[in-house]
Design an enzyme around this catalytic site. Structure first.
Site, short mmCIF file in Angstrom:
data_model
loop_
_atom_site.label_atom_id
_atom_site.label_comp_id
_atom_site.label_asym_id
_atom_site.label_seq_id
_atom_site.Cartn_x
_atom_site.Cartn_y
_atom_site.Cartn_z
N LYS A 1 0.87 -1.17 0.00
CA LYS A 1 0.00 0.00 0.00
C LYS A 1 0.91 1.22 0.00
O LYS A 1 2.07 1.13 0.40
CB LYS A 1 -0.86 -0.02 1.27
CG LYS A 1 -2.15 0.74 1.16
CD LYS A 1 -3.29 -0.10 0.62
CE LYS A 1 -4.57 0.69 0.60
NZ LYS A 1 -5.70 -0.10 0.13
N GLY B 1 -24.81 3.45 4.04
CA GLY B 1 -23.94 4.03 3.01
C GLY B 1 -24.34 3.56 1.63
O GLY B 1 -24.21 2.39 1.30
N VAL C 1 -20.25 1.68 -3.87
CA VAL C 1 -20.48 0.24 -3.69
C VAL C 1 -21.92 -0.01 -3.21
O VAL C 1 -22.62 -0.89 -3.73
CB VAL C 1 -19.48 -0.38 -2.69
CG1 VAL C 1 -19.77 -1.86 -2.48
CG2 VAL C 1 -18.05 -0.19 -3.18
P1 NAD Z 1 -18.17 6.02 -1.11
O1 NAD Z 1 -17.43 7.17 -0.49
O2 NAD Z 1 -18.54 6.10 -2.55
O3 NAD Z 1 -19.53 5.78 -0.29
C1 NAD Z 1 -19.62 5.82 1.10
C2 NAD Z 1 -21.01 6.33 1.45
O4 NAD Z 1 -21.15 6.28 2.87
C3 NAD Z 1 -21.26 7.77 1.03
O5 NAD Z 1 -22.51 7.88 0.38
C4 NAD Z 1 -21.24 8.53 2.36
O6 NAD Z 1 -22.07 9.68 2.35
C5 NAD Z 1 -21.78 7.47 3.30
N1 NAD Z 1 -21.46 7.74 4.70
C6 NAD Z 1 -20.32 8.26 5.21
N2 NAD Z 1 -20.43 8.38 6.56
C7 NAD Z 1 -21.65 7.90 6.88
C8 NAD Z 1 -22.36 7.74 8.11
N3 NAD Z 1 -21.83 8.12 9.28
N4 NAD Z 1 -23.59 7.17 8.08
C9 NAD Z 1 -24.16 6.82 6.91
N5 NAD Z 1 -23.54 6.95 5.71
C10 NAD Z 1 -22.31 7.50 5.71
O7 NAD Z 1 -17.30 4.73 -0.77
P2 NAD Z 1 -17.38 3.31 -1.51
O8 NAD Z 1 -16.36 3.26 -2.57
O9 NAD Z 1 -18.81 3.01 -1.81
O10 NAD Z 1 -16.86 2.35 -0.33
C11 NAD Z 1 -17.71 2.00 0.75
C12 NAD Z 1 -16.91 1.20 1.77
O11 NAD Z 1 -16.40 0.00 1.16
C13 NAD Z 1 -15.68 1.91 2.32
O12 NAD Z 1 -15.51 1.54 3.66
C14 NAD Z 1 -14.53 1.37 1.49
O13 NAD Z 1 -13.30 1.41 2.18
C15 NAD Z 1 -14.98 -0.07 1.27
N6 NAD Z 1 -14.44 -0.67 0.04
C16 NAD Z 1 -14.68 -0.09 -1.16
C17 NAD Z 1 -14.16 -0.68 -2.32
C18 NAD Z 1 -14.43 -0.10 -3.69
O14 NAD Z 1 -14.22 -0.79 -4.68
N7 NAD Z 1 -14.90 1.15 -3.79
C19 NAD Z 1 -13.39 -1.87 -2.22
C20 NAD Z 1 -13.18 -2.46 -0.96
C21 NAD Z 1 -13.71 -1.83 0.17
#
Ligand code: NAD
Length: 373
Positions: free
Chosen positions: A80, A180, A184
């Site tokens: 990373k 959220g 994803v």
């Molecule tokens: P993103 O930023 O697109 O979406 C996250 C969502 O969560 C947003 O809509 C945000 O407003 C909401 N959020 C933030 N704080 C919040 C709270 N306190 N209560 C309710 N909602 C809240 O992120 P993502 O890419 O969709 O990723 C989501 C999670 O999955 C993260 O933890 C990320 O690390 C993990 N993840 C993502 C991927 C990927 O391919 N994008 C891969 C592995 C893990």
């Protein structure tokens, strides 16, 4: 502070600091373990207050990638990188190209991709200088946005959990509480809806809430404060980590926890508490590995069908982990580590560290193929 004792205790092979004052580049790459292949993991840009904070983050995240690749059956190691800076003010073409040149100097031992605050556009600048990067734009021959593939893997993990608890993998008639609905979460909602699941959701971003309401009109919105108390069969954390903790566990009425967020358990002991309360926990770093599996396919020529086939295996691996947990009477998070370490340990006996390949090579030389565990 970074010490050799710390590296020994966490098992890191190499930590490299890169700096280029002309564009204010301050980057740290951590290569945790290359037993299984080149270390692949995204680059995160964050305004860390101190170097120590950045070091802590990169050491922890790179170690997590070793476990994720291992349990996912990928021939990849864990790495990373972090760039210390404010993503709103400090990004420039020069910064990412300087960073790309440094990655090139590692000769393929580390391969980068997107992480928090790094866009496909930033990756394109890095790609100008090195081939050791993935998550490249589809227009440039890459695999594009990983979120739909991450969502597919989470969905397969959720189906496996439902199969284990209810004896049938269908989500029909189940209530899934999604926390959220970003990249994803929204994709996952589509899959759940198609399979007949009923969705309750929360978010704090008004645009994303409206997008979700337009996409799935019968999904019910609850505000974040009331979220943990709703009646649900499955809790799907797709926003933040550490949401399974001493405050939330007593409020959760679900039978299953299965979501995309990284590090859902605040502490390891919360896995044991879930077990005691008969809540099945789908291993987070396995079921959210769809995005990693998808970018890994770039090294053999990306192909959507191949990627989906690989991600579908998350269903069986999740069931395997549940079986280990049951047979050994240990929490699921511990069983996931057991499976990851078992593969790493057995391969350590026949392989040494990955030495990288010449800079003229687009592919790292290792077949980034999926292995049945
Ligand atoms: P993103 O930023 O697109 O979406 C996250 C969502 O969560 C947003 O809509 C945000 O407003 C909401 N959020 C933030 N704080 C919040 C709270 N306190 N209560 C309710 N909602 C809240 O992120 P993502 O890419 O969709 O990723 C989501 C999670 O999955 C993260 O933890 C990320 O690390 C993990 N993840 C993502 C991927 C990927 O391919 N994008 C891969 C592995 C893990």
């Amino acid at each position: 502070m970074l010490t050799f004792e710390k590296l020994y205790s966490m098992g890191h092979e190499e930590v490299v600091f890169f700096s280029e004052p002309s564009c204010n580049l301050k980057a740290i790459v951590a290569i945790h373990d290359t037993t299984l292949g080149p270390a692949l993991g995204g680059t995160r840009m964050w305004p860390y207050a101190t170097i120590d904070e950045a070091v802590e983050d990169v050491l922890r995240l790179s170690r997590g990638m070793t476990y994720k690749a291992s349990v996912s059956g990928l021939n990849l190691g864990g790495g990373k990188a972090v760039i210390i800076g404010d993503p709103k003010k400090d990004k420039s073409e020069a910064l990412f190209r300087a960073y790309g040149r440094f990655i090139e100097s590692l000769n393929g031992r580390y391969i980068s991709a997107e992480d928090v605050n790094i866009s496909v556009n930033d990756i394109d600048h890095i790609y100008t200088e090195t081939n050791y990067v993935c998550g490249i734009d589809k227009a440039s021959g890459g695999s594009g946005n990983p979120a739909p593939y991450t969502a597919l893997g989470v969905f397969r993990g959720m189906q496996a959990s439902v199969q284990k608890v209810y004896g049938d993998k269908s989500l029909k008639g189940k209530t899934i509480a999604l926390q959220g609905v970003g990249s994803v979460g929204l994709e996952l909602s589509r899959l759940i809806h198609e399979d007949g699941g009923q969705i309750i959701f929360t978010d704090i971003n008004e645009d994303n809430i409206q997008k979700m309401k337009a996409e799935i009109p019968n999904a019910e919105y609850v505000n974040p404060d009331a979220f943990y108390d709703v009646n649900m069969d499955i809790y799907a954390p797709c926003a933040l980590g550490a949401t399974i903790n001493d405050e939330t566990i007593p409020r959760l009425k679900c039978k299953i926890v299965s979501g995309a967020a990284n590090n859902q358990l605040k502490e390891d002991r919360h896995g044991q508490i879930l077990k005691e309360r008969n809540v099945l926990y789908a291993p987070d770093y396995l079921i959210n590995a769809g995005g990693l599996m998808n970018v890994s396919i770039e090294f053999e020529g990306w192909n959507d069908a191949k990627s989906r086939r690989m991600i579908d295996t998350i269903f069986d691996t999740t069931l395997d982990i549940f079986a280990i947990a049951e047979n050994q009477n240990i929490p699921v998070n511990e069983a996931t580590d057991v499976l990851a370490e078992r593969r790493l340990d057995s391969m350590k006996k026949i392989q040494t560290t990955y030495l990288g390949r010449g800079s003229d090579h687009r592919f790292p030389g290792t077949k980034v193929r999926h292995n049945k565990l």
